[in-house]
Design an enzyme around this catalytic site. Structure first.
Site, short mmCIF file in Angstrom:
data_model
loop_
_atom_site.label_atom_id
_atom_site.label_comp_id
_atom_site.label_asym_id
_atom_site.label_seq_id
_atom_site.Cartn_x
_atom_site.Cartn_y
_atom_site.Cartn_z
N HIS A 64 -2.31 9.90 0.63
CA HIS A 64 -2.98 9.67 -0.66
C HIS A 64 -4.37 10.30 -0.83
O HIS A 64 -5.38 9.60 -0.93
CB HIS A 64 -3.05 8.17 -0.99
CG HIS A 64 -3.41 7.24 0.13
ND1 HIS A 64 -4.48 7.43 0.95
CD2 HIS A 64 -2.81 6.09 0.55
CE1 HIS A 64 -4.54 6.43 1.83
NE2 HIS A 64 -3.53 5.62 1.61
N HIS A 97 5.85 7.91 1.58
CA HIS A 97 4.89 6.80 1.62
C HIS A 97 5.32 5.66 0.68
O HIS A 97 5.00 5.67 -0.51
CB HIS A 97 3.51 7.35 1.22
CG HIS A 97 2.37 6.41 1.48
ND1 HIS A 97 1.11 6.86 1.81
CD2 HIS A 97 2.29 5.06 1.47
CE1 HIS A 97 0.31 5.82 1.97
NE2 HIS A 97 1.00 4.71 1.76
N HIS A 102 2.89 -6.11 -4.98
CA HIS A 102 2.08 -7.30 -4.66
C HIS A 102 2.49 -8.46 -5.56
O HIS A 102 2.81 -8.26 -6.73
CB HIS A 102 0.59 -7.02 -4.84
CG HIS A 102 0.00 -6.16 -3.76
ND1 HIS A 102 -0.07 -6.57 -2.44
CD2 HIS A 102 -0.50 -4.90 -3.79
CE1 HIS A 102 -0.63 -5.60 -1.71
NE2 HIS A 102 -0.88 -4.58 -2.51
N HIS A 111 -4.42 7.36 6.98
CA HIS A 111 -5.09 6.75 5.82
C HIS A 111 -6.57 7.01 6.06
O HIS A 111 -7.19 6.33 6.88
CB HIS A 111 -4.74 5.25 5.79
CG HIS A 111 -5.57 4.43 4.87
ND1 HIS A 111 -5.04 3.72 3.82
CD2 HIS A 111 -6.91 4.17 4.85
CE1 HIS A 111 -6.01 3.06 3.19
NE2 HIS A 111 -7.15 3.31 3.80
N ASN A 136 2.92 -1.36 7.81
CA ASN A 136 2.03 -2.53 7.68
C ASN A 136 2.77 -3.75 7.14
O ASN A 136 2.36 -4.38 6.17
CB ASN A 136 0.80 -2.20 6.82
CG ASN A 136 1.13 -1.89 5.36
OD1 ASN A 136 2.25 -1.52 5.04
ND2 ASN A 136 0.15 -2.05 4.49
N ASP A 195 3.09 5.92 -2.55
CA ASP A 195 2.30 4.77 -2.10
C ASP A 195 2.69 3.52 -2.88
O ASP A 195 1.84 2.70 -3.25
CB ASP A 195 0.80 5.04 -2.18
CG ASP A 195 0.00 4.04 -1.35
OD1 ASP A 195 0.60 3.22 -0.63
OD2 ASP A 195 -1.25 4.08 -1.44
N HIS A 239 5.86 1.24 0.56
CA HIS A 239 5.72 -0.07 1.21
C HIS A 239 6.87 -0.96 0.73
O HIS A 239 6.95 -1.26 -0.45
CB HIS A 239 4.37 -0.71 0.85
CG HIS A 239 3.19 0.07 1.35
ND1 HIS A 239 2.67 -0.11 2.62
CD2 HIS A 239 2.46 1.06 0.78
CE1 HIS A 239 1.64 0.74 2.80
NE2 HIS A 239 1.51 1.45 1.70
N LEU A 240 7.74 -1.34 1.67
CA LEU A 240 8.90 -2.16 1.28
C LEU A 240 8.71 -3.65 1.62
O LEU A 240 9.53 -4.47 1.23
CB LEU A 240 10.19 -1.61 1.90
CG LEU A 240 10.62 -0.23 1.38
CD1 LEU A 240 11.95 0.19 1.98
CD2 LEU A 240 10.70 -0.20 -0.15
#
Ligand code: NCD
Ligand code: ZN
Ligand code: ZN
Length: 428
Positions: A230, A56, A307, A177, A90, A303, A58-59
């Site tokens: 998660h 899990h 940001h 999720h 996403n 996860d 996010h790239l």
């Protein structure tokens, strides 16, 4: 090409041994004749583990390359001891078709620091209305093995049921999720005393637990594999225990931040602590640690959610949820699970490498440290400590909740198919 890791302790057990790696494969363990041209890694008795696998991550590529790219995220992964990561769907555009997932896969291979396995979206555009073409993505060059609308819940039970049914024919897993959206409208923090005191709308535990219970039943009846993203509440661990006892093919992950941090952090008003699902209570964190040790929760997944400053360093309600995780995961696991005696290093290999590789169906990851096995390896100095500085992490974004904290456990080398990808805090 050969490498010798001199004086390492596989799984932190026994006397130090030398490990010879040739052409990507472990060819000898014990007293090793060092080839002339071999690269030497002095391990000095450090712990040798199978390379970590993150189910899990996010790239942010494509779409938010100002916060993370496949390049920068791969560097963070290698430095964190990872040899494979699953990149969530996403992105913008969403990874709901073969073109995007093949781009992510190929870009990962070009960078070459870690295998980047794209996660495919379950529904078109993550809209939760119509199934994406799971089969096309599964059969694409990217060989998608995990599908998820992560960031959002596949809330419609009929769609979730169909996705689970399709997944069995494709031999893939649906990662949910778990968040009943009707119960989390406007939610800002864990529903409880602390959120109430600060006037934040609560995110109730039941919003997670009810979806996990529903999906376990759907998976059981469809004879399908479900993975729960998660896990954040002790009640979810109870539901998982019940479902597993009944023979449900369900696996689950917990994040490092839910093992260590709690909603006590709300008191600072610092949105670096805002994450979805939210940080819960001390009692939840304690029960999550126990469930991970017991195997009710199968593995740790980061996860990792980069940001930008303008999206994060703002008032609480407007801030995006998510925190960095790739470079701090091992240390948080060392702090919460090893120092406490809940897991030994063999247990760490299980929850950070072996189980995630099995769940993600990766044949060459999470393998035993043995002759003839692929050399996907991570060397950890268990006695060293380091201080986290967001600005020094390889990610483009810097939103770590561990800023300034001194943590145990340092990843000193990572090998992907025998090639050093990270050594002494630098990517190779
Ligand atoms: C994730 C993100 O930023 O993409 N945020 C988060 O708080 N965990 C989405 C998600 O994992 O649900
Ligand atoms: Zn999520
Ligand atoms: Zn996520």
């Amino acid at each position: 090409m050969s490498t010798v890791i001199k004086g390492a302790r596989p799984y932190g057990e026994g006397d130090p041994v030398d490990v010879l790696v040739e052409d990507g494969v472990i060819t000898a363990i014990g007293a090793v004749d060092v080839p002339k041209d071999a690269e030497i890694v002095e391990a000095g008795g450090q712990v040798l583990l199978p390379g970590f696998v993150d189910l899990h991550t996010h790239l942010r590529e494509p779409g938010r390359e100002d916060t993370e790219t496949i390049d920068s995220g791969s560097a963070a992964a290698a430095l964190g001891g990872y040899t494979a990561v699953f990149a969530m769907a996403n992105t913008d555009p969403v990874a709901d078709n073969a073109v995007i997932v093949e781009h992510v896969w190929r870009r990962g291979q070009e960078v070459g620091l870690v295998d980047v396995h794209p996660v495919g979206a379950v529904t078109v555009g993550l809209k939760g209305e119509k199934l994406a073409e799971l089969g096309t993505m599964a059969n694409s060059q990217a060989r998608v093995k995990v599908f998820s609308d992560d960031g959002l819940c596949v809330a419609d039970p009929l769609l979730m049921r169909r996705a689970l049914e399709y997944s069995t024919a494709l031999d893939v897993v649906i990662a949910q999720h778990a968040e009943e959206p009707r119960l989390t409208v406007g939610a800002q923090a864990h529903e409880g005393e602390r959120a109430a005191r600060l006037g934040y709308t609560g995110w109730p535990a039941a919003a997670e637990e009810s979806i996990v219970a529903r999906d376990c039943l759907l998976a059981l009846h469809a004879n399908a594999r479900l993975h729960v993203c998660h896990v954040s509440t002790s009640g979810t661990a109870d539901v998982l225990r019940w479902a597993k006892d009944r023979g449900t093919q369900v696996s689950a992950e917990v994040t490092p931040h839910h093992l260590l941090l709690t909603d006590e952090r709300l008191a600072t008003y610092d949105p670096v602590n805002k994450v979805n699902p939210p940080l819960r209570t001390e009692s939840d964190a304690e029960k999550l640690r126990a469930a991970l040790a017991e195997g009710v929760i199968d593995c740790v997944a980061t996860d990792h959610a980069p940001h930008a400053v303008q999206d994060k360093d703002t008032e609480w309600a407007a801030a995006r949820p998510g925190m960095l995780g790739l470079q701090t995961a091992l240390s948080i696991v060392a702090e919460t699970m090893v120092r406490t005696g809940l897991l030994d290093w063999r247990g760490v290999a299980r929850v950070m490498s072996e189980r995630p590789a099995e769940i993600g169906n990766l044949a060459d990851q999470g393998r035993p440290i043995a002759v003839g096995e692929p050399a996907n390896l991570t060397l950890v100095d268990p006695d060293a400590e380091w201080t986290v500085r967001g600005a020094e992490l390889a990610s483009i974004a810097a939103n770590t909740p561990y800023e300034g904290m001194r943590l145990p456990g340092v990843v000193t080398a990572t090998l992907l198919r025998g090639r050093l990808t990270a050594r002494d805090g630098k990517v190779c």
